[in-house]
Design an enzyme around this catalytic site. Sequence first.
Site, PDB file in Angstrom:
ATOM      1  N   GLU A  23       0.811  -0.660   0.292  1.00 10.43           N
ATOM      2  CA  GLU A  23      -0.006   0.302  -0.083  1.00 10.43           C
ATOM      3  C   GLU A  23       0.699   1.377  -0.472  1.00 10.43           C
ATOM      4  O   GLU A  23       0.145   2.171  -0.346  1.00 10.43           O
ATOM      5  CB  GLU A  23      -0.893   0.031   1.132  1.00 10.43           C
ATOM      6  CG  GLU A  23      -1.531  -1.168   1.165  1.00 10.43           C
ATOM      7  CD  GLU A  23      -2.979  -1.269   2.804  1.00 10.43           C
ATOM      8  OE1 GLU A  23      -3.756  -0.915   1.841  1.00 10.43           O
ATOM      9  OE2 GLU A  23      -2.852  -1.810   3.654  1.00 10.43           O
ATOM     10  N   TYR A  55     -15.368  26.234   0.068  1.00  9.99           N
ATOM     11  CA  TYR A  55     -15.840  24.841  -0.517  1.00  9.99           C
ATOM     12  C   TYR A  55     -14.540  24.284  -1.291  1.00  9.99           C
ATOM     13  O   TYR A  55     -14.664  23.194  -1.559  1.00  9.99           O
ATOM     14  CB  TYR A  55     -17.237  24.449  -0.804  1.00  9.99           C
ATOM     15  CG  TYR A  55     -17.900  24.410  -2.197  1.00  9.99           C
ATOM     16  CD1 TYR A  55     -17.914  24.411  -2.859  1.00  9.99           C
ATOM     17  CD2 TYR A  55     -18.575  25.516  -1.153  1.00  9.99           C
ATOM     18  CE1 TYR A  55     -18.537  25.517  -4.525  1.00  9.99           C
ATOM     19  CE2 TYR A  55     -20.070  26.505  -2.403  1.00  9.99           C
ATOM     20  CZ  TYR A  55     -19.594  26.087  -3.878  1.00  9.99           C
ATOM     21  OH  TYR A  55     -20.220  25.850  -5.135  1.00  9.99           O
ATOM     22  N   GLU A  75      -8.419   6.375  10.325  1.00 14.23           N
ATOM     23  CA  GLU A  75      -8.565   7.411  11.914  1.00 14.23           C
ATOM     24  C   GLU A  75      -7.882   8.349  12.131  1.00 14.23           C
ATOM     25  O   GLU A  75      -7.762   9.487  11.700  1.00 14.23           O
ATOM     26  CB  GLU A  75      -7.828   6.096  13.000  1.00 14.23           C
ATOM     27  CG  GLU A  75     -10.243   4.530  13.287  1.00 14.23           C
ATOM     28  CD  GLU A  75      -9.115   3.978  11.801  1.00 14.23           C
ATOM     29  OE1 GLU A  75      -9.738   2.649  11.883  1.00 14.23           O
ATOM     30  OE2 GLU A  75      -8.096   3.908  10.879  1.00 14.23           O
ATOM     31  N   LYS A 100     -12.321   4.319   2.367  1.00 14.70           N
ATOM     32  CA  LYS A 100     -11.783   3.511   1.185  1.00 14.70           C
ATOM     33  C   LYS A 100     -12.812   2.466   1.151  1.00 14.70           C
ATOM     34  O   LYS A 100     -12.587   1.412   1.190  1.00 14.70           O
ATOM     35  CB  LYS A 100     -10.705   3.581   2.467  1.00 14.70           C
ATOM     36  CG  LYS A 100      -9.705   2.198   1.758  1.00 14.70           C
ATOM     37  CD  LYS A 100      -8.056   2.460   3.336  1.00 14.70           C
ATOM     38  CE  LYS A 100      -6.493   1.464   1.502  1.00 14.70           C
ATOM     39  NZ  LYS A 100      -5.940   1.183   3.143  1.00 14.70           N
TER      40      LYS A 100
END
Length: 124
Positions: A23, A55, A75, A100
């Site tokens: 990853e 935004y 997290e 994810k």
Amino acid sequence: MMQDVIFIHNLQLLASIGVFDWEKQLLQKLEVDVELLTDIRPAASSEQLHQTLDYAAISQRLMQLVQSQHHDLIETLAERMAACLLAEFNTPQVTLTLRKPGAVPAATTVGVRICRQRQEATLD
């Protein structure tokens, strides 16, 4: 006090994220939903962008943050994103959902949802 919400849903980001060695060698897609408390009345009456939460600027800042370094856990990244938004944009509260997709083969997506508030300074 009335609180309105500026939101960005399903912002697509590419990130170096994950605990496995493979990853760390590629970019993976993340999806983010952000809701920021604000009062839109000043901007609504003046039609001035500087009186509201931009935004486009928020989206750009989140993209910069995600691409700035590798994160092992979503997290950790979610906490950093929320802290960044609270520190850099005029909002007292952020609700952030970070997904994810494809992380678990049997699920469409996995993720976390957090709600964080700006910590007001206290006098000691």
